[in-house]
Scaffold this motif. Sequence first.
Motif, mmCIF file in Angstrom:
data_model
loop_
_atom_site.group_PDB
_atom_site.id
_atom_site.type_symbol
_atom_site.label_atom_id
_atom_site.label_comp_id
_atom_site.label_asym_id
_atom_site.label_seq_id
_atom_site.Cartn_x
_atom_site.Cartn_y
_atom_site.Cartn_z
ATOM 1 N N HIS A 121 0.823 -1.135 -0.091
ATOM 2 C CA HIS A 121 0.001 0.051 -0.050
ATOM 3 C C HIS A 121 0.742 1.244 0.104
ATOM 4 N N ASP A 122 1.878 1.353 1.124
ATOM 5 C CA ASP A 122 2.810 2.409 0.916
ATOM 6 C C ASP A 122 3.324 2.550 -0.312
ATOM 7 N N ALA A 123 3.622 1.749 -1.067
ATOM 8 C CA ALA A 123 4.570 1.733 -2.435
ATOM 9 C C ALA A 123 3.629 2.243 -3.465
ATOM 10 N N GLY A 124 2.395 2.397 -3.135
ATOM 11 C CA GLY A 124 1.294 2.815 -3.979
ATOM 12 C C GLY A 124 0.690 1.802 -4.828
ATOM 13 N N GLY A 125 0.610 0.502 -4.399
ATOM 14 C CA GLY A 125 0.327 -0.652 -5.033
ATOM 15 C C GLY A 125 -1.339 -0.721 -5.221
ATOM 16 N N THR A 126 -1.744 -0.216 -4.015
ATOM 17 C CA THR A 126 -3.625 -0.304 -3.845
ATOM 18 C C THR A 126 -3.971 0.637 -4.964
ATOM 19 N N LYS A 127 -3.226 1.953 -5.164
ATOM 20 C CA LYS A 127 -3.878 2.820 -5.867
ATOM 21 C C LYS A 127 -3.271 2.388 -7.514
ATOM 22 N N THR A 128 -2.139 2.000 -7.646
ATOM 23 C CA THR A 128 -1.933 1.479 -8.887
ATOM 24 C C THR A 128 -2.768 0.373 -9.437
ATOM 25 N N LEU A 129 -3.200 -0.832 -8.755
ATOM 26 C CA LEU A 129 -4.223 -1.736 -8.834
ATOM 27 C C LEU A 129 -5.608 -1.254 -9.330
ATOM 28 N N PHE A 130 -5.874 -0.184 -8.687
ATOM 29 C CA PHE A 130 -7.368 0.330 -9.057
ATOM 30 C C PHE A 130 -7.196 1.350 -10.478
ATOM 31 N N MET B 21 -8.799 -1.223 -15.220
ATOM 32 C CA MET B 21 -9.686 -1.295 -16.695
ATOM 33 C C MET B 21 -8.958 -1.507 -17.949
ATOM 34 N N ASP B 22 -7.624 -1.276 -17.871
ATOM 35 C CA ASP B 22 -6.797 -1.359 -19.029
ATOM 36 C C ASP B 22 -6.105 -2.623 -19.062
ATOM 37 N N ALA C 270 -5.010 -9.210 -10.264
ATOM 38 C CA ALA C 270 -4.943 -7.926 -9.609
ATOM 39 C C ALA C 270 -6.107 -7.845 -8.691
ATOM 40 N N LEU C 271 -7.354 -8.532 -8.833
ATOM 41 C CA LEU C 271 -8.323 -8.811 -7.921
ATOM 42 C C LEU C 271 -7.818 -9.518 -6.910
ATOM 43 N N ALA C 272 -7.155 -10.521 -6.945
ATOM 44 C CA ALA C 272 -6.686 -11.503 -5.854
ATOM 45 C C ALA C 272 -5.736 -10.545 -5.119
#
Length: 169
Positions: A45-54, A58-59, A68-70
């Motif tokens: 999360h701190d590395a921006g993973g949550t933001k990046t996954l969302f 769609m792409d 990504a959903l897992a």
Amino acid sequence: WDIAKNYIGQLVWLISYPNMRVQFQSAWGLANLALLDEDARLKIHDAGGTKTLFEWYMDMEFVVQLEALAAMANLTLSLEVAEDMVVRNKCIPFFIELVASNKLKHSQFATIALSNLARRESFRELIRRSGGIAALVGCIMSHDYQKRRHGARALANMALSPSKDIEQV
């Protein structure tokens, strides 16, 4: 695992790499690390993973979306990360839409995520107000065992609510 955690930032970066195989492997690695422990979930999360996954979801190609959903479902195990997913990424309507979709595996992961989120009372209320109960009831009517199983778990977590609205449903 400790060595793998050192590469979380690079795995997050590779989600946006213009190659489906690289994206898949990156999402797969993040999903496995997010299942590991709270420290790994917070690092992702701190590395921006949550933001990046969302942002990239769609792409992504169909199979990359599954990984990504897992990862997202495993990230919902962290109450701190889940809070940010709900507030910033508006993940509850996103997951509910997937639960009700005809994409079986996507629906299963989204149901797991909602089940994890439903452990928290404030999230239960958001799930209820977003039409989540109807979507979850649809899961237990499914012919797919996994979808029924995870839907029942999510509804069981929803039933922990002291809200009379939940009780009536």
